[in-house]
Design a protein around this motif. Structure first.
Motif, PDB file in Angstrom:
ATOM      1  N   GLN A   1      -8.317  -5.423  -2.484  1.00  0.00           N
ATOM      2  CA  GLN A   1      -7.231  -5.292  -1.796  1.00  0.00           C
ATOM      3  C   GLN A   1      -5.936  -5.356  -2.760  1.00  0.00           C
ATOM      4  O   GLN A   1      -6.150  -5.650  -4.003  1.00  0.00           O
ATOM      5  CB  GLN A   1      -6.876  -6.171  -0.826  1.00  0.00           C
ATOM      6  CG  GLN A   1      -7.901  -6.334   0.429  1.00  0.00           C
ATOM      7  CD  GLN A   1      -7.470  -5.102   1.303  1.00  0.00           C
ATOM      8  OE1 GLN A   1      -6.375  -4.383   1.369  1.00  0.00           O
ATOM      9  NE2 GLN A   1      -8.265  -4.502   2.130  1.00  0.00           N
ATOM     10  N   THR A   2      -4.912  -4.724  -2.517  1.00  0.00           N
ATOM     11  CA  THR A   2      -3.419  -4.981  -3.411  1.00  0.00           C
ATOM     12  C   THR A   2      -2.574  -5.920  -2.528  1.00  0.00           C
ATOM     13  O   THR A   2      -2.334  -5.710  -1.433  1.00  0.00           O
ATOM     14  CB  THR A   2      -2.819  -3.576  -3.577  1.00  0.00           C
ATOM     15  OG1 THR A   2      -3.956  -2.956  -4.322  1.00  0.00           O
ATOM     16  CG2 THR A   2      -1.708  -3.779  -4.492  1.00  0.00           C
TER      17      THR A   2
ATOM     18  N   ASP B   1       0.868  -1.128   0.141  1.00  0.00           N
ATOM     19  CA  ASP B   1      -0.067  -0.124  -0.115  1.00  0.00           C
ATOM     20  C   ASP B   1       0.926   1.441   0.031  1.00  0.00           C
ATOM     21  O   ASP B   1       0.352   2.262   0.414  1.00  0.00           O
ATOM     22  CB  ASP B   1      -0.895  -0.150   1.289  1.00  0.00           C
ATOM     23  CG  ASP B   1      -1.782  -1.225   1.110  1.00  0.00           C
ATOM     24  OD1 ASP B   1      -2.332  -1.633   0.095  1.00  0.00           O
ATOM     25  OD2 ASP B   1      -1.997  -1.786   2.177  1.00  0.00           O
TER      26      ASP B   1
END
Length: 322
Positions: free
Chosen positions: A229-230, A135
């Motif tokens: 999400q990443t 992030d």
């Protein structure tokens, strides 16, 4: 697990084809999209005709009944790009093509869109011991990385506007049976017993075995915590170029003949020859922190580095004997 229908793009690719086989084995119904026909499809898989990947592609037929899209097709990183405007060419496929598919997927009621991005969104390298975080602020440095970042941004905006969840996976360098480029060149050098000037490289690089990447992507198909999400993905063990070559030599049954040339000398020589990019990949560091991936998804890389190297070497040796 409820049986799901998954549309997979890039299904004949280095990552896509093993992913297709794994999903079929796991009981998913797969709509396998590629620009070329697939000669031997797994049972229950279908291969609709998709001849292009850009902002005009019509995905209506392919998306019928699909619950999850895994988008692995892309215009990949080109070492010596000769196009007059490389960024524009990458954007046609990686941005416009991706977002066109995603918009049509959302309109068709697809629940989740899994996008295979690239660590190049984060950047080109890290100081030793200071890994990239999932992030962190992106810092792409080339047209390929920029196009992947822009696709990610568009997908997140689409997820905020629709009911479709987006999952972004950023792999580091992927290796496994059939690997190409520099990794294949290194195996060829080792197999021939060529002395290599890489015996004193103290960098740290994260890599990901093909089996580990495939396993994470499959996990992201229906894991509740993956939504929007990443994730970064690696083998969880960072290696120096020297250590990688030694362990690859063991896997090949050909001990690496490595000369202890200091990395600063290699970097200086590469600069004189205009090979700074190659020098960065061989002597520079690029590490990722996969703690978010581990903790949020309760995921651990199922294959060790040495096991993956043995599998990669076995395929290489089989190809040499044919």
């Amino acid at each position: 697990m409820t049986l799901k229908t998954v549309l997979l793009t890039g299904s004949t690719g280095f990552v896509g084809h093993p992913l297709l086989l794994r999903m079929s084995t796991d009981g998913f119904r797969v709509v396998a999209c590629s620009r070329t026909p697939i000669s031997a499809l797994p049972v229950d898989a279908v291969n609709p005709s998709i001849t292009a990947l850009d902002g005009t592609t019509d995905w209506k037929v392919a998306l019928a009944g699909v619950e999850v899209v895994i988008h692995s097709a892309a215009r990949v990183h080109v070492m010596h790009d000769t196009s007059s405007d490389p960024l524009a060419e990458f954007r046609k496929v990686n941005v416009e093509g991706t977002l066109n598919l995603a918009r049509q997927a959302a309109a068709a009621g697809v629940r989740r869109f899994v996008f295979i991005s690239s660590i190049k969104v984060n950047g080109e390298g890290t100081p030793v011991g200071v890994p990239y975080l999932a992030d962190a602020q992106p810092a792409p440095a080339d047209p390929y990385g920029i196009s992947k970042m822009e696709a990610e941004q568009g997908l997140r905006a689409l997820a905020a506007e629709t009911a479709m969840e987006v999952v972004i996976v950023r792999p580091v360098l992927v290796y496994g049976p059939g690997v190409k480029a520099n990794f294949l060149s290194m195996m060829r050098w080792l197999h021939k017993g060529v002395p290599l000037p890489f015996g004193a490289i103290h960098n740290r690089r994260s890599l990901v075995a093909l089996d580990n990447l495939v396993d994470l992507i499959v996990t992201c198909i229906d894991h509740p915590a993956a939504a929007n999400q990443t994730f970064l993905v690696s083998d969880g063990e960072d290696l120096s170029t020297t250590e990688l070559l030694r362990r690859m030599g063991v896997a090949l049954g050909r001990p690496a003949r490595l000369l202890p040339i200091p990395s600063w000398m290699l970097e200086a020589g590469a600069a004189l020859l205009g090979k700074q990019a190659l020098s960065q990949r061989l002597c520079g560091s690029l590490q990722v922190d996969i703690s978010k991936t581990r903790e949020l998804l309760n995921w651990t890389p199922p294959v060790s580095v040495d096991e993956a190297l043995r599998k990669t070497a076995k395929h290489f040796l089989e190809q040499q004997s044919t």
